[in-house]
Design an enzyme around this catalytic site. Structure first.
Site, PDB file in Angstrom:
ATOM      1  N   TYR A  84       0.857  -1.182   0.000  1.00 10.56           N
ATOM      2  CA  TYR A  84       0.000   0.000   0.000  1.00 10.56           C
ATOM      3  C   TYR A  84       0.899   1.240   0.000  1.00 10.56           C
ATOM      4  O   TYR A  84       1.525   1.553   1.017  1.00 10.56           O
ATOM      5  CB  TYR A  84      -0.907   0.035   1.232  1.00 10.56           C
ATOM      6  CG  TYR A  84      -1.987  -1.028   1.270  1.00 10.56           C
ATOM      7  CD1 TYR A  84      -2.314  -1.784   0.155  1.00 10.56           C
ATOM      8  CD2 TYR A  84      -2.687  -1.280   2.446  1.00 10.56           C
ATOM      9  CE1 TYR A  84      -3.308  -2.754   0.213  1.00 10.56           C
ATOM     10  CE2 TYR A  84      -3.686  -2.241   2.513  1.00 10.56           C
ATOM     11  CZ  TYR A  84      -3.985  -2.982   1.395  1.00 10.56           C
ATOM     12  OH  TYR A  84      -4.971  -3.936   1.453  1.00 10.56           O
ATOM     13  N   LEU A 118     -18.561  -1.487   2.296  1.00 15.08           N
ATOM     14  CA  LEU A 118     -19.303  -0.363   1.702  1.00 15.08           C
ATOM     15  C   LEU A 118     -18.972  -0.219   0.221  1.00 15.08           C
ATOM     16  O   LEU A 118     -19.278   0.812  -0.393  1.00 15.08           O
ATOM     17  CB  LEU A 118     -19.009   0.942   2.446  1.00 15.08           C
ATOM     18  CG  LEU A 118     -19.441   0.973   3.909  1.00 15.08           C
ATOM     19  CD1 LEU A 118     -19.080   2.309   4.545  1.00 15.08           C
ATOM     20  CD2 LEU A 118     -20.937   0.708   4.044  1.00 15.08           C
ATOM     21  N   ARG A 126     -16.222   0.313  -1.433  1.00 16.24           N
ATOM     22  CA  ARG A 126     -15.374   1.473  -1.739  1.00 16.24           C
ATOM     23  C   ARG A 126     -16.161   2.783  -1.739  1.00 16.24           C
ATOM     24  O   ARG A 126     -15.916   3.681  -2.532  1.00 16.24           O
ATOM     25  CB  ARG A 126     -14.652   1.262  -3.063  1.00 16.24           C
ATOM     26  CG  ARG A 126     -13.758   0.041  -3.038  1.00 16.24           C
ATOM     27  CD  ARG A 126     -13.398  -0.499  -4.401  1.00 16.24           C
ATOM     28  NE  ARG A 126     -12.644  -1.741  -4.233  1.00 16.24           N
ATOM     29  CZ  ARG A 126     -13.199  -2.939  -4.063  1.00 16.24           C
ATOM     30  NH1 ARG A 126     -14.508  -3.059  -4.043  1.00 16.24           N
ATOM     31  NH2 ARG A 126     -12.454  -4.008  -3.895  1.00 16.24           N
ATOM     32  N   SER A 131     -22.195   3.606   0.608  1.00 14.71           N
ATOM     33  CA  SER A 131     -22.080   4.312   1.892  1.00 14.71           C
ATOM     34  C   SER A 131     -23.210   5.309   2.115  1.00 14.71           C
ATOM     35  O   SER A 131     -23.427   5.770   3.231  1.00 14.71           O
ATOM     36  CB  SER A 131     -20.753   5.061   1.956  1.00 14.71           C
ATOM     37  OG  SER A 131     -20.733   6.125   1.003  1.00 14.71           O
TER      38      SER A 131
END
Length: 334
Positions: free
Chosen positions: A58, A211, A213, A217
């Site tokens: 990451y 969610l 991404r 949401s």
């Protein structure tokens, strides 16, 4: 809100009912504020969250260093409660390009050495290859992690985004505590084979993408402009007619959420929580306000009538578009 715990499989530790996925604090979803990210990790630990999830790739180690910085600055009791899950194996170029996966035993041990240094810890709580290396049998990769367990550098063996056959082969090699895989209202592919397999073998699930991404949401809008480097700009579910269709599903879900007096995100997370005590949702909050909203899902009780209404509003397979671009879907096992 009272933070409950759930078992990470029959051989793993008890962890908080929600985990914090830290990837978005470093990569793939646009700019993030470092100070706010660290404050969010601290707020999660203060609220009783114990599981922090990252990957050594990451932002090429940035996310591990961020977590390490947050842990060093946290009060000792909070730092000691943290359990860190690390994915490894994805190869990156200096330009951020993706170069494949490496699951060779020597590479596994080398990746672990660098992660321990960046995180500033003496062991990794759960260690897993991010995607199956097609050129290395899973038995060899898992066997190398098992050697790290024997030497105290790793506590528990995990898997990520693999199918039922690979799970069985891995579990026959060494005790596997957890499978990390995408699972949400609009990503339910694990229900047919993977979920029954891990439950048979006593392996827990950490569910990422709960969610989708940000898509479900309740905060994502059709006119939102995504910056360069934002993964969603390439994601099929966020494109054109697919996006419009998927946001219609969100509006159907919003009606149910409003009837219960909760947010769309809270009902979506609560749905994943309702799928079993062996499933721990990872929430990808990058800010304290989003974390607070996510934690509110722990207080949402979904009655049978609620679950039926959710199923009617967002039935399995209702989403338009794959969850990854075609090139990345090729690395996933079904």
């Amino acid at each position: 809100m009272t933070m409950r715990t759930r078992p990470l499989g029959t051989t793993g530790p008890q962890v908080s009912a929600l985990g914090l996925g830290c990837m978005g604090m470093s990569a793939l979803y646009g700019e993030a504020d470092r100070t706010e990210s660290i404050a969010t990790i601290h707020a999660a630990l203060e609220a009783g969250v114990t599981l922090l999830d990252t990957g050594d790739f990451y932002a090429m180690g940035h996310n591990e260093m961020l977590i390490g910085e947050a842990l060093r600055a946290a009060p000792a009791p909070r730092r000691e409660q943290a359990l860190v899950s690390v994915k490894f194996g994805a190869l990156r170029g200096p330009d951020g390009s993706w170069l494949g996966y490496d699951g060779r035993p020597a590479a596994v041990k080398s990746f672990a050495a660098y992660s321990l240094q960046r995180l500033g810890v003496d062991h990794i709580d759960v260690y897993r290859i991010a995607r199956l290396d097609p050129d290395v049998p899973i038995e060899e990769t898992v066997g190398a992690i098992a050697e790290l367990v024997e030497k105290g550098y790793v506590r528990h063996i995990g898997l990520s985004e693999v199918g039922a056959e690979t799970i069985r082969r891995a579990a026959a090699t060494a005790p596997v505590s957890d499978l990390q895989i995408e699972y949400s209202l609009i990503s339910r592919g694990i229900e047919d084979e993977v979920l029954p397999t891990v439950r048979e073998l006593g392996i827990g699930i950490t569910a990422y993408g709960v969610l989708s991404r940000g898509l479900i949401s309740g905060h994502f809008t059709a006119d939102r402009q995504l910056g360069a480097g934002d993964f969603r700009a390439m994601s099929p579910r966020f494109q054109g007619d697919n996006l419009r269709h998927n946001l219609n599903l969100v509006e159907a879900l919003r009606k149910i959420a409003e009837q219960k007096g909760v947010s769309v995100a809270q009902i979506a997370i609560a749905w994943v929580l309702s799928r079993g005590e062996d499933i721990v949702p990872l929430v990808g909050a990058r800010r304290r306000d989003r974390l607070t909203e996510a934690l509110g899902a722990l207080d949402v009780t979904l009655e049978p009538a609620d679950l039926a209404a959710i199923e009617e509003a967002v039935p399995a397979g209702a989403a338009a578009g794959d969850r990854y671009p075609a090139a990345q879907m090729a690395h996933l096992e079904s």
